[in-house]
Design an enzyme around this catalytic site. Structure first.
Site, PDB file in Angstrom:
ATOM      1  CB  ALA A   1      45.435  42.202  39.162  1.00 37.03           C
ATOM      2  CB  THR A   2      46.493  37.614  35.498  1.00 36.00           C
ATOM      3  OG1 THR A   2      46.881  37.624  37.122  1.00 36.00           O
ATOM      4  CG2 THR A   2      47.058  37.917  34.987  1.00 36.00           C
TER       5      THR A   2
ATOM      6  CG  ASN B   1      50.978  38.476  45.845  1.00 39.44           C
ATOM      7  OD1 ASN B   1      51.854  38.233  45.422  1.00 39.44           O
ATOM      8  ND2 ASN B   1      51.213  36.367  46.156  1.00 39.44           N
TER       9      ASN B   1
ATOM     10  CB  SER C   1      42.126  42.087  41.523  1.00 35.02           C
ATOM     11  OG  SER C   1      41.686  40.993  40.798  1.00 35.02           O
ATOM     12  N   GLY C   2      38.801  43.279  40.956  1.00 30.25           N
ATOM     13  CA  GLY C   2      37.742  43.032  41.579  1.00 30.25           C
ATOM     14  C   GLY C   2      37.820  41.988  42.673  1.00 30.25           C
ATOM     15  CG  HIS C   3      38.841  38.106  41.998  1.00 30.56           C
ATOM     16  ND1 HIS C   3      39.447  36.916  43.482  1.00 30.56           N
ATOM     17  CD2 HIS C   3      40.166  37.980  41.230  1.00 30.56           C
ATOM     18  CE1 HIS C   3      41.215  36.333  42.548  1.00 30.56           C
ATOM     19  NE2 HIS C   3      41.654  37.148  41.674  1.00 30.56           N
TER      20      HIS C   3
ATOM     21  CB  THR D   1      31.433  42.710  23.732  1.00 25.50           C
ATOM     22  OG1 THR D   1      31.054  42.052  22.266  1.00 25.50           O
ATOM     23  CG2 THR D   1      30.012  42.517  24.349  1.00 25.50           C
TER      24      THR D   1
ATOM     25  CB  CYS E   1      55.208  19.318  47.199  1.00 25.48           C
ATOM     26  SG  CYS E   1      56.304  18.009  47.801  1.00 25.48           S
TER      27      CYS E   1
HETATM   28  N1  PMP Z   1      49.085  41.108  42.028  1.00 23.66           N
HETATM   29  C1  PMP Z   1      48.286  40.354  43.458  1.00 23.66           C
HETATM   30  C2  PMP Z   1      49.624  41.164  43.808  1.00 23.66           C
HETATM   31  C3  PMP Z   1      48.152  39.300  43.744  1.00 23.66           C
HETATM   32  O1  PMP Z   1      47.659  39.033  44.949  1.00 23.66           O
HETATM   33  C4  PMP Z   1      47.140  38.543  42.636  1.00 23.66           C
HETATM   34  C5  PMP Z   1      46.306  37.665  42.932  1.00 23.66           C
HETATM   35  N2  PMP Z   1      46.684  36.973  43.666  1.00 23.66           N
HETATM   36  C6  PMP Z   1      47.634  39.252  41.258  1.00 23.66           C
HETATM   37  C7  PMP Z   1      48.188  39.870  41.073  1.00 23.66           C
HETATM   38  C8  PMP Z   1      46.439  38.714  40.109  1.00 23.66           C
HETATM   39  O2  PMP Z   1      45.290  39.011  40.391  1.00 23.66           O
HETATM   40  P1  PMP Z   1      43.407  38.437  39.383  1.00 23.66           P
HETATM   41  O3  PMP Z   1      43.449  37.481  39.505  1.00 23.66           O
HETATM   42  O4  PMP Z   1      42.644  39.515  39.261  1.00 23.66           O
HETATM   43  O5  PMP Z   1      44.595  37.893  37.873  1.00 23.66           O
END
Ligand code: PMP
Length: 404
Positions: free
Chosen positions: A72-73, A154, A202-204, A242, A328
């Site tokens: 997602a990033t 999140n 995101s997949g994970h 790839t 912290c």
């Molecule tokens: N956006 C949100 C709202 C998320 O919770 C996260 C993962 N913490 C991300 C983006 C980033 O996802 P990824 O680990 O797939 O890059």
């Protein structure tokens, strides 16, 4: 390690065994490069296409609107940075987002700002939701070209009214990007019904592999995100290199399972969250559940244990793995930007934990977590001068404000 109860599903999830089995042949026997014209390549391409179909079906996107990314990033980066760069030439340079967005979106915003773009950081209400009436006004600046919004926050699980936001954006001619990382596969998401232009996932987070995600891009918006003079282009000209077919297959399969199980998974986390929250609030005073009770995804709970510092709680509640809302750094406690944006007082924000429940969480896990968190709170409060001050009715927030 195995005794530790995992309550950090918003951070990541274990890969589903069935997903792993679906991916396996693409590492060993169907290992061709999906760009190759020979049979090895075409077999890999079939797997990739099937995966794209599965993701598309989950969100009602067409085949060529699903672009695989590394997560997602990367999807957020592509949607925001490339789009703003492209539309700036057309004279609508302003990017807007909300203060409690994920760091990956705020990083894009900060990068754009540092590069001389106009960036607006919009406020939220104390429950983390956007005030849709004032949003209309806030977006009235007709220089706004792109708005980025998180679907499910999140940290608090707050669910935004994307459909209404999309309507406002369409009315004003603003492109809308939605970071749906915590919504995808967990609550119904239909890109066409919502009317979004771009969406990241995101997949994970859905029991798929790490290192894979998608960017949904509405067909007519491809022009904003394509690499201008791509070399070795893949993913409809949005990426090069790839394609990691095994990871795409994993995300496709995880999406299929998420679609089939969504109703059941949702009911499961909802029941466990109720047990968690009532178990703690019925036995402890000064506990705060941060967020929007009527509009939130129940798998994510932000809870403040007043008088106890979040990171100390994580150490003390040592039977569970959760996240703290504060961190912290350099001997200074930095408070969650999400809770700060909601106007939550520093003393409550710094005592927050994010507890996230998932498919494998059991009732017994929640019983243990409740006892563990109550034990940790009582122990820390016994030693806490802040708790004594709270009990004595002092304005501890003013003290915290001075300390930050
Ligand atoms: N956006 C949100 C709202 C998320 O919770 C996260 C993962 N913490 C991300 C983006 C980033 O996802 P990824 O680990 O797939 O890059």
């Amino acid at each position: 390690m195995s005794d530790l109860i995992y309550l950090d599903y918003a951070s990541t999830t274990p890969c589903n065994e069935e997903v792993l089995a679906a991916m396996q042949p693409y590492f060993t026997t169907i290992y061709g490069n999906s760009n190759s014209l020979h049979r090895f390549g075409q077999e890999a391409l079939d797997g990739l296409s099937h995966a794209r179909d599965c993701v598309g079906r989950l969100i009602n996107a067409d085949f060529e609107e699903v672009i695989f990314t590394s997560g997602a990033t990367e999807a957020n980066n592509i949607a925001i940075l490339r789009t703003v760069k492209t539309i700036s030439n057309g004279g609508r340079p302003l990017f807007a987002t909300f203060k409690p967005e994920h760091k990956s979106v705020l990083d894009c915003a900060n990068k754009l700002k540092a590069g001389g773009h106009n960036v607006t950081y919009l406020d939220v209400l104390s429950n983390g939701l956007f005030d849709l009436d004032s949003l209309d006004n806030a977006l009235s600046n007709n220089n706004i070209g792109l708005l980025s919004v998180c679907f499910v926050n999140n940290e608090t699980g707050a669910i935004q009214n994307i459909r209404r936001i999309a309507e406002i954006c369409q009315w004003k001619g603003i492109l809308l990007h939605v970071d749906a990382t915590q919504a995808f596969g967990k609550i119904p998401v239909d890109v066409k019904e919502l009317g979004v232009d771009f969406m990241s996932a995101s997949g994970h987070k859905i029991y798929g592999p790490k290192g894979i995600g998608i960017l949904y891009c509405k067909k007519q918006n491809m022009k904003y995100v394509k690499i201008p003079r791509a070399n070795y282009e893949v993913e409809f000209g949005v990426r090069s290199g790839t394609t990691p077919v095994p990871l795409c297959v994993g995300m496709g399969h995880a999406s299929k399972i998420a679609g089939e199980r969504m109703h059941m998974d949702y009911g499961h986390v909802k029941a466990l969250r109720e047990k968690l929250v009532s178990g703690i609030t019925s036995r402890l005073e000064e506990i705060y559940v941060n967020g929007a009770p009527d509009s939130s995804y129940p798998g994510i709970t932000s809870m403040s244990f007043r008088g106890c510092e979040g990171e100390a709680m994580m150490m003390e509640a040592n039977k569970i793995a959760v996240s703290s809302g504060s961190a912290c750094t350099s001997n200074k406690l930095s408070i969650s930007h999400v809770l700060s944006a909601m106007g939550i007082s520093a003393d409550i924000a710094q005592s927050s934990l994010r507890i996230s429940i998932g498919r494998h969480t059991t009732e017994e896990d929640i019983d243990i977590a409740v006892d563990n968190l109550i034990g940790a709170t009582n122990k820390l409060r016994e030693m806490s001068p802040v708790w004594d001050m709270i009990k004595a009715g002092m304005d501890v927030d003013a003290i915290f404000q001075r300390a930050h």
